[in-house]
Design a protein around this motif. Structure first.
Motif, PDB file in Angstrom:
ATOM      1  N   ALA A   8       0.761  -1.125   0.059  1.00  0.00           N
ATOM      2  CA  ALA A   8      -0.023   0.003  -0.170  1.00  0.00           C
ATOM      3  C   ALA A   8       0.835   1.148  -0.011  1.00  0.00           C
ATOM      4  O   ALA A   8       0.480   2.266  -0.609  1.00  0.00           O
ATOM      5  CB  ALA A   8      -0.899  -0.083   1.254  1.00  0.00           C
ATOM      6  N   PHE A   9       1.950   1.407   0.513  1.00  0.00           N
ATOM      7  CA  PHE A   9       3.049   2.480   0.649  1.00  0.00           C
ATOM      8  C   PHE A   9       3.675   2.789  -0.697  1.00  0.00           C
ATOM      9  O   PHE A   9       4.596   3.485  -0.602  1.00  0.00           O
ATOM     10  CB  PHE A   9       3.646   2.326   1.981  1.00  0.00           C
ATOM     11  N   ALA A  10       3.586   1.900  -1.870  1.00  0.00           N
ATOM     12  CA  ALA A  10       4.235   1.941  -2.850  1.00  0.00           C
ATOM     13  C   ALA A  10       4.310   3.238  -3.461  1.00  0.00           C
ATOM     14  O   ALA A  10       5.511   3.832  -3.885  1.00  0.00           O
ATOM     15  CB  ALA A  10       3.910   1.087  -4.018  1.00  0.00           C
ATOM     16  N   ALA A 130      12.572   5.185   7.508  1.00  0.00           N
ATOM     17  CA  ALA A 130      11.950   6.115   8.664  1.00  0.00           C
ATOM     18  C   ALA A 130      10.586   6.547   8.336  1.00  0.00           C
ATOM     19  O   ALA A 130       9.643   6.677   9.049  1.00  0.00           O
ATOM     20  CB  ALA A 130      12.978   7.333   9.058  1.00  0.00           C
ATOM     21  N   ASN A 131      10.214   6.828   7.216  1.00  0.00           N
ATOM     22  CA  ASN A 131       8.939   7.368   6.752  1.00  0.00           C
ATOM     23  C   ASN A 131       8.184   6.087   6.500  1.00  0.00           C
ATOM     24  O   ASN A 131       6.914   6.580   6.736  1.00  0.00           O
ATOM     25  CB  ASN A 131       9.393   8.018   5.237  1.00  0.00           C
ATOM     26  N   ARG A 132       8.578   4.907   6.413  1.00  0.00           N
ATOM     27  CA  ARG A 132       7.583   3.833   6.309  1.00  0.00           C
ATOM     28  C   ARG A 132       7.289   3.418   7.707  1.00  0.00           C
ATOM     29  O   ARG A 132       6.166   3.045   8.080  1.00  0.00           O
ATOM     30  CB  ARG A 132       7.736   2.860   5.656  1.00  0.00           C
ATOM     31  N   LEU A 133       8.237   3.580   8.673  1.00  0.00           N
ATOM     32  CA  LEU A 133       8.278   2.961   9.931  1.00  0.00           C
ATOM     33  C   LEU A 133       8.294   4.073  11.116  1.00  0.00           C
ATOM     34  O   LEU A 133       9.503   4.046  11.905  1.00  0.00           O
ATOM     35  CB  LEU A 133       9.194   1.833  10.164  1.00  0.00           C
ATOM     36  N   PRO A 134       7.598   4.943  11.164  1.00  0.00           N
ATOM     37  CA  PRO A 134       7.993   6.201  12.152  1.00  0.00           C
ATOM     38  C   PRO A 134       7.931   5.687  13.534  1.00  0.00           C
ATOM     39  O   PRO A 134       6.953   4.780  13.901  1.00  0.00           O
ATOM     40  CB  PRO A 134       6.743   7.189  12.006  1.00  0.00           C
ATOM     41  N   GLY A 135       8.792   6.071  14.469  1.00  0.00           N
ATOM     42  CA  GLY A 135       9.049   5.634  15.847  1.00  0.00           C
ATOM     43  C   GLY A 135       9.679   4.357  15.887  1.00  0.00           C
ATOM     44  O   GLY A 135      10.014   4.031  17.258  1.00  0.00           O
ATOM     45  N   ARG A 136       9.933   3.737  14.889  1.00  0.00           N
ATOM     46  CA  ARG A 136      10.721   2.558  15.097  1.00  0.00           C
ATOM     47  C   ARG A 136      12.381   2.889  14.944  1.00  0.00           C
ATOM     48  O   ARG A 136      12.888   3.535  14.358  1.00  0.00           O
ATOM     49  CB  ARG A 136      10.506   1.315  13.865  1.00  0.00           C
ATOM     50  N   ALA A 372       6.926  -5.239   8.418  1.00  0.00           N
ATOM     51  CA  ALA A 372       7.317  -4.569   9.488  1.00  0.00           C
ATOM     52  C   ALA A 372       6.150  -3.631   9.752  1.00  0.00           C
ATOM     53  O   ALA A 372       6.103  -3.255  10.841  1.00  0.00           O
ATOM     54  CB  ALA A 372       8.701  -3.996   9.275  1.00  0.00           C
ATOM     55  N   VAL A 373       5.687  -3.018   8.629  1.00  0.00           N
ATOM     56  CA  VAL A 373       4.490  -1.899   8.895  1.00  0.00           C
ATOM     57  C   VAL A 373       3.589  -2.505   9.505  1.00  0.00           C
ATOM     58  O   VAL A 373       2.855  -1.912  10.503  1.00  0.00           O
ATOM     59  CB  VAL A 373       4.300  -1.393   7.518  1.00  0.00           C
ATOM     60  N   ALA A 374       3.141  -3.600   9.165  1.00  0.00           N
ATOM     61  CA  ALA A 374       1.876  -4.405   9.473  1.00  0.00           C
ATOM     62  C   ALA A 374       1.965  -4.591  11.139  1.00  0.00           C
ATOM     63  O   ALA A 374       1.163  -4.541  11.910  1.00  0.00           O
ATOM     64  CB  ALA A 374       1.622  -5.583   8.856  1.00  0.00           C
ATOM     65  N   THR A 375       3.099  -5.248  11.676  1.00  0.00           N
ATOM     66  CA  THR A 375       3.549  -5.641  12.787  1.00  0.00           C
ATOM     67  C   THR A 375       3.639  -4.361  13.790  1.00  0.00           C
ATOM     68  O   THR A 375       3.342  -4.485  14.956  1.00  0.00           O
ATOM     69  CB  THR A 375       4.599  -6.621  12.875  1.00  0.00           C
ATOM     70  N   ALA A 376       4.114  -3.370  13.042  1.00  0.00           N
ATOM     71  CA  ALA A 376       4.454  -2.110  14.085  1.00  0.00           C
ATOM     72  C   ALA A 376       3.318  -1.104  14.100  1.00  0.00           C
ATOM     73  O   ALA A 376       3.303  -0.123  14.741  1.00  0.00           O
ATOM     74  CB  ALA A 376       5.771  -1.519  13.532  1.00  0.00           C
ATOM     75  N   GLY A 377       2.218  -1.219  13.121  1.00  0.00           N
ATOM     76  CA  GLY A 377       1.060  -0.350  13.153  1.00  0.00           C
ATOM     77  C   GLY A 377       1.590   0.894  12.388  1.00  0.00           C
ATOM     78  O   GLY A 377       1.148   1.929  12.594  1.00  0.00           O
TER      79      GLY A 377
END
Length: 380
Positions: A8-10, A130-136, A372-377
């Motif tokens: 979805a983030f493509a 970082a843009n895909r996984l903010p806060g990780r 990683a996006v799915a598991t991290a929200g």
């Protein structure tokens, strides 16, 4: 029609690439196999899906993008510097996951300021994740093949041993095995009895005599030189084997090499540690270390979070075309590599470019990022 769906983030990822001033390109899914077989390395070669054309040409499903993007650049005669971005399917066997998956990335070709280009590659890969996984919190592991090559050259190793060690860079077990051979060489056990027999016959000291002997043997056994190495190629390889078998490094030099390979520290501390190591060991490797230091400074200027990056002297990646910087990015506390890349300054010349073109780039594993996006929200 793709058999798997784009994450979805493509779209947001492609928008990131556009902001990073790249040119989006695509390459055919069916590729000539020879460049990958010759230049990509054993690890990738055994994972490739092979096929043939009607005329018998070896073809493969696109296993990665770097080589095809470089070939496209050469064929279109595009000037440099030029930054390319890509997003598409690649096909290769994997221990985990489907053999068909999406990769995206950037190839930076022709930038003369290698420190700036290296820093931009690492920084852009970190920013995209970082843009895909903010806060990780990300974890970046960085190595440098050019520093490794400078160390083994300064240690006085013969060219044959340097090639073997460079080929093993990034494989700690193989490197330790080779160092053990250097510490205690056993000619017959390592290379076989044929080299030993030829040495006893005195032929390895006379290349022309050895070539004639090999040619006669090949003719007598019906061994064709049209589909194999020539007698002179074989003779030079046998002489190289003898040199390798007879090389034994002293304990001090071996200790220096082993000490170098144990270096593992925060990137901010690495330049001082490397210069200190070189001074203590008496190695003249200032050129490689100056380039390393310039890259660290460029990363700081680019605003990359240096605290997330760790330098490991023995770290490499399993692709044969790398020449300098190598890096991988994970989420802290996980083992899945989300991005990886490095510098490949010799590749475009090997692929047919008429002039030297410096190059660096990185790839992103989109299925791993999606997980990683799915598991991290995460978002985007």
């Amino acid at each position: 029609m793709p058999l798997i769906n784009l994450p979805a983030f493509a779209g947001d990822l492609l928008a990131d690439f556009e902001r990073m001033e790249t040119l989006r390109v695509d390459t055919p899914v069916i590729q000539p196999a020879e460049p990958f077989l010759d230049m990509a390395g054993e690890d990738l070669r055994r994972r490739i899906f092979m096929t043939q054309s009607e005329t018998g040409e070896s073809l493969c499903l696109r296993p990665e993008f770097t080589i095809p993007v470089c070939i496209r650049h050469i064929e279109t005669a595009t000037g440099t510097p030029q930054r390319y971005a890509y997003l598409g399917e690649v096909f290769r066997q994997r221990r985990e996951g489907s053999g068909e998956f999406y990769q995206a990335g950037i190839e930076d070709l022709g930038e003369p300021d290698t420190a700036r280009a290296d820093a931009r590659a690492v920084g852009d890969a970190m920013q995209v994740l970082a843009n895909r996984l903010p806060g990780r919190r990300l974890k970046v592991t960085l190595g440098d093949q050019s520093v490794f090559e400078a160390v083994i050259a300064a240690c006085g190793l013969p060219a044959g041993w340097q090639k073997r060690l460079i080929h093993a860079f990034g494989d700690p077990k193989q490197l330790q095995k080779l160092l053990a051979e250097l510490a205690d060489p056993k000619s017959a056990g390592v290379f076989g009895h044929e080299v030993e027999r030829l040495a006893i016959m005195g032929m390895l000291e006379d290349e022309d005599r050895l070539v004639a002997y090999i040619a006669q043997t090949m003719e007598a056994t019906g061994y064709s030189t049209n589909t194999s190495r020539s007698p002179r190629d074989i003779a030079r390889r046998l002489k190289e084997k003898l040199e390798l078998a007879n090389t034994r490094l002293d304990k001090t030099t071996l200790a220096v090499m082993r000490e170098f390979l144990t270096l593992d520290l925060p990137l901010a501390d690495a330049p001082a540690a490397l210069f200190g190591f070189a001074a203590k060991s008496g190695l003249i490797i200032e050129t490689a270390l100056s380039l390393f230091d310039a890259r660290v400074a460029a990363l700081s200027r680019a605003g990359a979070d240096i605290d997330l990056i760790r330098y490991r002297a023995a770290f490499g990646r399993p692709l044969d075309y790398y020449t300098g910087l190598v890096f991988e990015i994970e989420i802290e506390g996980t083992a899945a590599v989300l991005a990886g890349g490095g510098r490949f300054d010799r590749l475009l010349t090997l692929l047919g470019a008429r002039e030297h073109i410096p190059a660096v780039g990185f790839s992103l594993w989109l299925d791993r990022i999606e997980h990683a996006v799915a598991t991290a929200g995460g978002v985007k």
